[in-house]
Every structure is written in C-alpha cells, then in structure tokens.
Scaffold this motif. Structure first.
Motif, PDB file in Angstrom:
ATOM      1  N   SER A   8       0.829  -1.195   0.136  1.00 11.86           N
ATOM      2  CA  SER A   8      -0.010   0.022   0.033  1.00 11.86           C
ATOM      3  C   SER A   8       0.814   1.328   0.246  1.00 11.86           C
ATOM      4  O   SER A   8       1.946   1.199   0.411  1.00 11.86           O
ATOM      5  CB  SER A   8      -1.110   0.102   1.231  1.00 11.86           C
ATOM      6  OG  SER A   8      -0.171   0.252   2.493  1.00 11.86           O
ATOM      7  N   ASP A   9       0.354   2.366  -0.331  1.00 11.07           N
ATOM      8  CA  ASP A   9       0.930   3.517  -0.434  1.00 11.07           C
ATOM      9  C   ASP A   9       1.443   3.996   1.018  1.00 11.07           C
ATOM     10  O   ASP A   9       2.637   4.593   1.248  1.00 11.07           O
ATOM     11  CB  ASP A   9      -0.023   4.623  -1.010  1.00 11.07           C
ATOM     12  CG  ASP A   9      -0.150   4.247  -2.278  1.00 11.07           C
ATOM     13  OD1 ASP A   9       0.844   4.022  -3.061  1.00 11.07           O
ATOM     14  OD2 ASP A   9      -1.247   5.077  -3.058  1.00 11.07           O
ATOM     15  N   TYR A  10       0.417   3.648   1.902  1.00 15.86           N
ATOM     16  CA  TYR A  10       0.968   3.857   3.358  1.00 15.86           C
ATOM     17  C   TYR A  10       2.046   3.482   3.764  1.00 15.86           C
ATOM     18  O   TYR A  10       3.057   3.843   4.521  1.00 15.86           O
ATOM     19  CB  TYR A  10      -0.480   3.564   4.244  1.00 15.86           C
ATOM     20  CG  TYR A  10       0.026   4.104   5.863  1.00 15.86           C
ATOM     21  CD1 TYR A  10       0.050   5.328   6.240  1.00 15.86           C
ATOM     22  CD2 TYR A  10       0.355   2.703   6.598  1.00 15.86           C
ATOM     23  CE1 TYR A  10       0.488   5.422   7.495  1.00 15.86           C
ATOM     24  CE2 TYR A  10       0.630   2.980   8.075  1.00 15.86           C
ATOM     25  CZ  TYR A  10       0.500   4.275   8.346  1.00 15.86           C
ATOM     26  OH  TYR A  10       0.869   4.359   9.858  1.00 15.86           O
ATOM     27  N   THR A  11       2.121   1.940   3.509  1.00 12.28           N
ATOM     28  CA  THR A  11       3.368   1.065   3.807  1.00 12.28           C
ATOM     29  C   THR A  11       4.605   1.667   3.201  1.00 12.28           C
ATOM     30  O   THR A  11       5.689   1.880   3.860  1.00 12.28           O
ATOM     31  CB  THR A  11       2.901  -0.336   3.596  1.00 12.28           C
ATOM     32  OG1 THR A  11       1.951  -0.746   4.289  1.00 12.28           O
ATOM     33  CG2 THR A  11       4.209  -1.222   3.898  1.00 12.28           C
ATOM     34  N   LYS A  12       4.290   2.019   2.154  1.00  9.79           N
ATOM     35  CA  LYS A  12       5.672   2.654   1.285  1.00  9.79           C
ATOM     36  C   LYS A  12       5.926   3.830   2.136  1.00  9.79           C
ATOM     37  O   LYS A  12       7.214   3.992   2.322  1.00  9.79           O
ATOM     38  CB  LYS A  12       5.258   2.786  -0.149  1.00  9.79           C
ATOM     39  CG  LYS A  12       5.211   1.690  -1.101  1.00  9.79           C
ATOM     40  CD  LYS A  12       4.743   1.967  -2.354  1.00  9.79           C
ATOM     41  CE  LYS A  12       4.307   0.645  -3.112  1.00  9.79           C
ATOM     42  NZ  LYS A  12       3.867   1.137  -4.634  1.00  9.79           N
ATOM     43  N   PHE A  13       5.254   4.723   2.353  1.00  9.42           N
ATOM     44  CA  PHE A  13       5.246   5.949   2.992  1.00  9.42           C
ATOM     45  C   PHE A  13       6.220   5.662   4.154  1.00  9.42           C
ATOM     46  O   PHE A  13       6.996   6.300   4.743  1.00  9.42           O
ATOM     47  CB  PHE A  13       4.054   6.815   3.206  1.00  9.42           C
ATOM     48  CG  PHE A  13       4.215   8.176   4.060  1.00  9.42           C
ATOM     49  CD1 PHE A  13       4.804   9.067   3.789  1.00  9.42           C
ATOM     50  CD2 PHE A  13       3.751   8.003   5.329  1.00  9.42           C
ATOM     51  CE1 PHE A  13       5.042  10.136   4.496  1.00  9.42           C
ATOM     52  CE2 PHE A  13       3.883   9.140   6.279  1.00  9.42           C
ATOM     53  CZ  PHE A  13       4.766  10.161   5.643  1.00  9.42           C
ATOM     54  N   MET A  14       5.488   4.700   5.207  1.00  7.68           N
ATOM     55  CA  MET A  14       6.153   4.491   6.497  1.00  7.68           C
ATOM     56  C   MET A  14       7.581   4.075   6.236  1.00  7.68           C
ATOM     57  O   MET A  14       8.502   4.313   7.192  1.00  7.68           O
ATOM     58  CB  MET A  14       5.128   3.655   7.272  1.00  7.68           C
ATOM     59  CG  MET A  14       3.934   4.421   7.966  1.00  7.68           C
ATOM     60  SD  MET A  14       4.257   6.058   8.707  1.00  7.68           S
ATOM     61  CE  MET A  14       5.049   5.331  10.127  1.00  7.68           C
ATOM     62  N   GLU A  15       7.638   3.074   5.544  1.00  3.69           N
ATOM     63  CA  GLU A  15       8.889   2.516   5.243  1.00  3.69           C
ATOM     64  C   GLU A  15      10.115   3.593   5.011  1.00  3.69           C
ATOM     65  O   GLU A  15      11.220   3.539   5.451  1.00  3.69           O
ATOM     66  CB  GLU A  15       8.900   1.305   4.164  1.00  3.69           C
ATOM     67  CG  GLU A  15       8.174   0.055   4.774  1.00  3.69           C
ATOM     68  CD  GLU A  15       8.211  -0.938   3.614  1.00  3.69           C
ATOM     69  OE1 GLU A  15       8.268  -0.785   2.436  1.00  3.69           O
ATOM     70  OE2 GLU A  15       7.749  -2.077   4.215  1.00  3.69           O
ATOM     71  N   LYS A  16       9.714   4.220   4.060  1.00  5.54           N
ATOM     72  CA  LYS A  16      10.452   5.570   3.514  1.00  5.54           C
ATOM     73  C   LYS A  16      10.756   6.523   4.800  1.00  5.54           C
ATOM     74  O   LYS A  16      11.979   6.947   4.996  1.00  5.54           O
ATOM     75  CB  LYS A  16       9.881   6.129   2.387  1.00  5.54           C
ATOM     76  CG  LYS A  16      10.818   7.323   1.889  1.00  5.54           C
ATOM     77  CD  LYS A  16      10.259   8.032   0.550  1.00  5.54           C
ATOM     78  CE  LYS A  16      11.301   9.082   0.006  1.00  5.54           C
ATOM     79  NZ  LYS A  16      10.453  10.106  -0.795  1.00  5.54           N
ATOM     80  N   PHE A  17       9.606   7.016   5.438  1.00  2.35           N
ATOM     81  CA  PHE A  17       9.640   7.844   6.597  1.00  2.35           C
ATOM     82  C   PHE A  17      10.752   7.142   7.544  1.00  2.35           C
ATOM     83  O   PHE A  17      11.766   8.052   8.298  1.00  2.35           O
ATOM     84  CB  PHE A  17       8.348   8.138   6.997  1.00  2.35           C
ATOM     85  CG  PHE A  17       8.448   9.067   8.301  1.00  2.35           C
ATOM     86  CD1 PHE A  17       8.499  10.243   8.168  1.00  2.35           C
ATOM     87  CD2 PHE A  17       8.368   8.604   9.485  1.00  2.35           C
ATOM     88  CE1 PHE A  17       8.626  11.248   9.186  1.00  2.35           C
ATOM     89  CE2 PHE A  17       8.217   9.152  10.740  1.00  2.35           C
ATOM     90  CZ  PHE A  17       8.630  10.457  10.434  1.00  2.35           C
ATOM     91  N   LEU A  18      10.473   6.161   8.001  1.00  2.00           N
ATOM     92  CA  LEU A  18      11.408   5.452   9.055  1.00  2.00           C
ATOM     93  C   LEU A  18      12.621   5.187   8.534  1.00  2.00           C
ATOM     94  O   LEU A  18      13.706   5.153   9.382  1.00  2.00           O
ATOM     95  CB  LEU A  18      10.684   4.189   9.749  1.00  2.00           C
ATOM     96  CG  LEU A  18       9.444   4.257  10.361  1.00  2.00           C
ATOM     97  CD1 LEU A  18       8.782   3.002  10.723  1.00  2.00           C
ATOM     98  CD2 LEU A  18       9.585   5.066  11.664  1.00  2.00           C
ATOM     99  N   GLN A  19      12.969   5.108   7.352  1.00  2.00           N
ATOM    100  CA  GLN A  19      14.447   4.697   6.877  1.00  2.00           C
ATOM    101  C   GLN A  19      15.255   6.317   6.936  1.00  2.00           C
ATOM    102  O   GLN A  19      16.334   6.271   7.246  1.00  2.00           O
ATOM    103  CB  GLN A  19      14.296   4.416   5.545  1.00  2.00           C
ATOM    104  CG  GLN A  19      15.533   3.942   5.046  1.00  2.00           C
ATOM    105  CD  GLN A  19      15.592   3.213   3.728  1.00  2.00           C
ATOM    106  OE1 GLN A  19      14.723   3.408   2.734  1.00  2.00           O
ATOM    107  NE2 GLN A  19      16.553   2.101   3.323  1.00  2.00           N
ATOM    108  N   GLU A  20      14.286   7.300   6.642  1.00  2.00           N
ATOM    109  CA  GLU A  20      14.853   8.740   6.491  1.00  2.00           C
ATOM    110  C   GLU A  20      15.100   9.079   7.894  1.00  2.00           C
ATOM    111  O   GLU A  20      15.658  10.216   8.212  1.00  2.00           O
ATOM    112  CB  GLU A  20      14.076   9.551   5.576  1.00  2.00           C
ATOM    113  CG  GLU A  20      14.123   9.040   4.035  1.00  2.00           C
ATOM    114  CD  GLU A  20      13.293   9.946   3.515  1.00  2.00           C
ATOM    115  OE1 GLU A  20      12.442  10.824   3.934  1.00  2.00           O
ATOM    116  OE2 GLU A  20      13.273   9.800   2.155  1.00  2.00           O
TER     117      GLU A  20
END
Length: 56
Positions: A8-20
């Motif tokens: 999902s877009d949310y999962t992609k967003f959260m993965e990117k956010f937590l990585q950054e």
C-alpha cells in the motif's frame, strides 16, 4: 485472487519515513519499554504493600 506483492501507499510512505528518520523508530522502542515492557507482578509483595498502607 490476492496479489501478495501489493504494498500500500501508506506502507511505502512509512517504510521510507522510518528509513529517513531512524530516531523515530528508536523513540518507539523506548516508548514501548516505558509503557509496556514491565517486570511481572509479584503477588505476595503486592499484597504486603496493600496491607501496609495507611488509611486516610
């Protein structure tokens, strides 16, 4: 049929956010330890503490 490769877009967003922002994940672990990860309650000690309280 379910697409098991869907993310999902949310999962992609959260993965990117937590990585950054790795400090956010660290804060989550600290918060969990503070609120949830506690030692088991010793029922005998708890009973002694309740019995030794002074009534107001």
């Amino acid at each position: 049929m379910v697409d098991r490769n869907y993310v999902s877009d949310y999962t992609k967003f959260m993965e990117k956010f937590l990585q950054e922002n790795p400090e956010v994940a660290k804060g989550q672990v600290e918060g969990r330890a503070l609120l949830w990860d506690k030692e088991p309650i010793n029922l005998d000690e708890r009973a002694r503490n309740e019995e030794s309280r002074v009534n107001k």
